[in-house]
Design a protein around this motif. Sequence first.
Motif: not given
Length: 236
Positions: A152-171
């Motif tokens: 919907x275009x809404x921002x979702x705040x991630x912790x540093x750990x969540x961001x890093x994990x999501x990047x690992x999965x997306x890569x």
Amino acid sequence: MNQTPLVYIAEDDPEIRALMVGLFRAEGWRAEAAPDARAFWRLVESERPDLALLDVMMPGEDGLALCRRLQANHGSPVIIASARGEAMDRIIGLEVGADAYIVKPFHPRELLAQAKAVLRARQGGAVRAVRPVFHFEGWRLDVGARDLTDPAGQAVILTAGEHDLLMVLLERPRQVLSRDHIMDALRGRAAESYDRSIDIQVSRLRRKLGDDPSAPQLIKTVRNGGYLFAAEVVTE
């Protein structure tokens, strides 16, 4: 923009507070401290920190509640420092959004090593020639800006750990990743290196992505294997 890392410390013991401030300043950091959550939050409102170091047992709002509020509003990396060292205490700390958990009394060099590891993880994308933008199931992760937006275009705040994990999965979409593989990919982070910490991070990330934990469609659990990011991922 000031490139010197800024750490805010919430600690009610004046001697420990002064020790921590002196320790970080001697290493070239900018460091400010507060005796309670209210004073700490005034610091955050004046300038967002690169790292927050939180004591658990403080008068008024405790460090766990402060960590949860900080992550919900800013997503800054957090290290929790506590005299409580049982496994469940560490797990709770990770569940509320901490990137690392250090038990008092600790060696000053251990604290600095943890802090530097957390910052390396936060700044890890800086060495990339290109910081990609990932798209999946209507979601968008801008790695350079560290911005995640939902369909919907809404921002979702991630912790540093969540961001890093999501990047690992997306890569590594549609690949089965063992917990060991994920921990290796997250090397340099200061989070506790045991399987349960990965499960906690995955659970938190699923909640942020609206992925039903009873029947996840994005981050699937592979029995005796680990995790698999099931969605198609497009990179720009």
